[in-house]
Write a protein that holds these residues in place. Structure first.
Motif, PDB file in Angstrom:
ATOM      1  N   VAL A   9       8.266   8.717  10.734  1.00  0.00           N
ATOM      2  CA  VAL A   9       6.853   8.726  11.090  1.00  0.00           C
ATOM      3  C   VAL A   9       6.006   8.425   9.864  1.00  0.00           C
ATOM      4  CG1 VAL A   9       7.113  10.299  13.026  1.00  0.00           C
ATOM      5  CG2 VAL A   9       6.713  11.228  10.768  1.00  0.00           C
ATOM      6  N   GLY A  10       4.915   7.718  10.066  1.00  0.00           N
ATOM      7  CA  GLY A  10       3.969   7.450   8.997  1.00  0.00           C
ATOM      8  C   GLY A  10       4.326   6.292   8.089  1.00  0.00           C
ATOM      9  N   THR A  11       5.405   5.592   8.351  1.00  0.00           N
ATOM     10  CA  THR A  11       5.777   4.442   7.547  1.00  0.00           C
ATOM     11  C   THR A  11       6.430   3.395   8.436  1.00  0.00           C
ATOM     12  OG1 THR A  11       7.027   3.685   5.619  1.00  0.00           O
ATOM     13  CG2 THR A  11       8.015   5.460   6.908  1.00  0.00           C
ATOM     14  N   GLU A  12       6.334   2.140   7.995  1.00  0.00           N
ATOM     15  CA  GLU A  12       6.946   1.047   8.744  1.00  0.00           C
ATOM     16  C   GLU A  12       8.406   0.839   8.358  1.00  0.00           C
ATOM     17  OE1 GLU A  12       4.131  -1.878   7.448  1.00  0.00           O
ATOM     18  OE2 GLU A  12       2.930  -1.648   9.246  1.00  0.00           O
ATOM     19  N   VAL A  13       8.898   1.616   7.410  1.00  0.00           N
ATOM     20  CA  VAL A  13      10.261   1.472   6.918  1.00  0.00           C
ATOM     21  C   VAL A  13      11.197   2.317   7.782  1.00  0.00           C
ATOM     22  CG1 VAL A  13      11.779   1.789   4.926  1.00  0.00           C
ATOM     23  CG2 VAL A  13       9.397   1.119   4.589  1.00  0.00           C
ATOM     24  N   ARG A  14      12.311   1.714   8.171  1.00  0.00           N
ATOM     25  CA  ARG A  14      13.293   2.429   8.975  1.00  0.00           C
ATOM     26  C   ARG A  14      13.827   3.633   8.208  1.00  0.00           C
ATOM     27  NH1 ARG A  14      17.457  -2.079  10.934  1.00  0.00           N
ATOM     28  NH2 ARG A  14      18.772  -0.338  10.316  1.00  0.00           N
ATOM     29  N   GLY A  31       0.789  -1.226   0.000  1.00  0.00           N
ATOM     30  CA  GLY A  31       0.000   0.000   0.000  1.00  0.00           C
ATOM     31  C   GLY A  31       0.822   1.277   0.000  1.00  0.00           C
ATOM     32  N   GLU A  32       2.146   1.169  -0.005  1.00  0.00           N
ATOM     33  CA  GLU A  32       3.003   2.347  -0.052  1.00  0.00           C
ATOM     34  C   GLU A  32       3.733   2.389  -1.389  1.00  0.00           C
ATOM     35  OE1 GLU A  32       4.861   3.752   3.879  1.00  0.00           O
ATOM     36  OE2 GLU A  32       4.955   1.565   4.006  1.00  0.00           O
ATOM     37  N   MET A  33       4.124   3.602  -1.805  1.00  0.00           N
ATOM     38  CA  MET A  33       4.861   3.795  -3.044  1.00  0.00           C
ATOM     39  C   MET A  33       6.333   3.983  -2.705  1.00  0.00           C
ATOM     40  SD  MET A  33       4.562   3.936  -6.353  1.00  0.00           S
ATOM     41  CE  MET A  33       2.857   4.286  -6.671  1.00  0.00           C
ATOM     42  N   PHE A  34       7.187   3.178  -3.344  1.00  0.00           N
ATOM     43  CA  PHE A  34       8.632   3.224  -3.144  1.00  0.00           C
ATOM     44  C   PHE A  34       9.301   3.493  -4.478  1.00  0.00           C
ATOM     45  CE2 PHE A  34       7.136   0.511   0.282  1.00  0.00           C
ATOM     46  CZ  PHE A  34       7.862   0.962   1.370  1.00  0.00           C
ATOM     47  N   ALA A  35      10.594   3.845  -4.413  1.00  0.00           N
ATOM     48  CA  ALA A  35      11.362   4.045  -5.631  1.00  0.00           C
ATOM     49  C   ALA A  35      12.816   3.680  -5.376  1.00  0.00           C
ATOM     50  CB  ALA A  35      11.273   5.501  -6.088  1.00  0.00           C
ATOM     51  N   VAL A  36      13.459   3.174  -6.432  1.00  0.00           N
ATOM     52  CA  VAL A  36      14.903   2.935  -6.416  1.00  0.00           C
ATOM     53  C   VAL A  36      15.483   3.638  -7.634  1.00  0.00           C
ATOM     54  CG1 VAL A  36      14.850   0.738  -5.163  1.00  0.00           C
ATOM     55  CG2 VAL A  36      14.679   0.723  -7.644  1.00  0.00           C
ATOM     56  N   GLY A  37      16.718   4.089  -7.501  1.00  0.00           N
ATOM     57  CA  GLY A  37      17.381   4.745  -8.619  1.00  0.00           C
ATOM     58  C   GLY A  37      17.496   3.806  -9.796  1.00  0.00           C
TER      59      GLY A  37
END
Length: 174
Positions: free
Chosen positions: A126-131, A26-32
């Motif tokens: 804050v607001g995400t489960e990602v460190r 449910g979250e949007m991520f990106a990698v270079g």
């Protein structure tokens, strides 16, 4: 063998950069995009005993064993569920003097975006489960935000020695 992981995006971000965006939990991520080798359809994963839970196993990619990391387990402790849009994003990481492929499981790939330096905020926990230390920052988009992963840091806490030696686990196919 000396093992180091270098992420082209882990240096200071300057100027517009291109990122491959994807959905996960449910979250949007990106990698270079400099880290991205290819995107492939989700397929069978060969289980390898005694790997950490976030390393699901290996896939046979044109005769090479490519380790597969489940970011759902890594970030939230929950396996990523397979759907019709689930796929593997094959990344390249520096292991010693050689670049090695490592796959991540994502819910769906979205698009390649160019994000300008001024549109990237420092990462917050804050607001995400990602460190926060797994993030290069948070990209501001017209449609919301995207979490910019420092894939070098995400992978650095895994036993990379295992990743470097997994090629011997699958027989080569012609």
């Amino acid at each position: 063998m000396a093992l180091t992981i270098q992420s082209p995006g882990s240096a200071a971000i300057s100027g517009p950069s291109q990122y491959l965006t994807f959905e996960l939990g449910g979250e949007m991520f990106a990698v270079g995009t400099l880290n991205v080798r290819e995107i492939i359809e989700y397929g069978p994963i060969t289980h390898v005993p005694l790997l950490p839970a976030s390393l699901r196993g290996v896939i046979n990619l044109r005769g090479a064993a490519v380790p597969i990391l489940d970011l759902g387990v890594r970030f939230r402790g929950e396996r990523t569920l397979q759907t019709s849009r689930t796929c593997f994003v094959i990344l390249e990481v520096q292991v010693g003097s050689v670049r090695k492929p490592v796959g991540i499981i994502v819910d769906a790939v979205s698009e390649v975006l160019e994000i300008a330096e001024q549109d990237i905020e420092p990462s917050l926990s804050v607001g995400t489960e990602v460190r926060a230390d797994f993030l290069l920052g948070i990209g501001k988009l017209d449609s919301g935000f995207v979490l910019l992963l420092d894939i070098g840091r995400v992978l650095s806490l895994e036993p990379i020695e295992v990743l470097a030696n997994l090629e011997s686990l699958l027989p080569a196919t012609a």
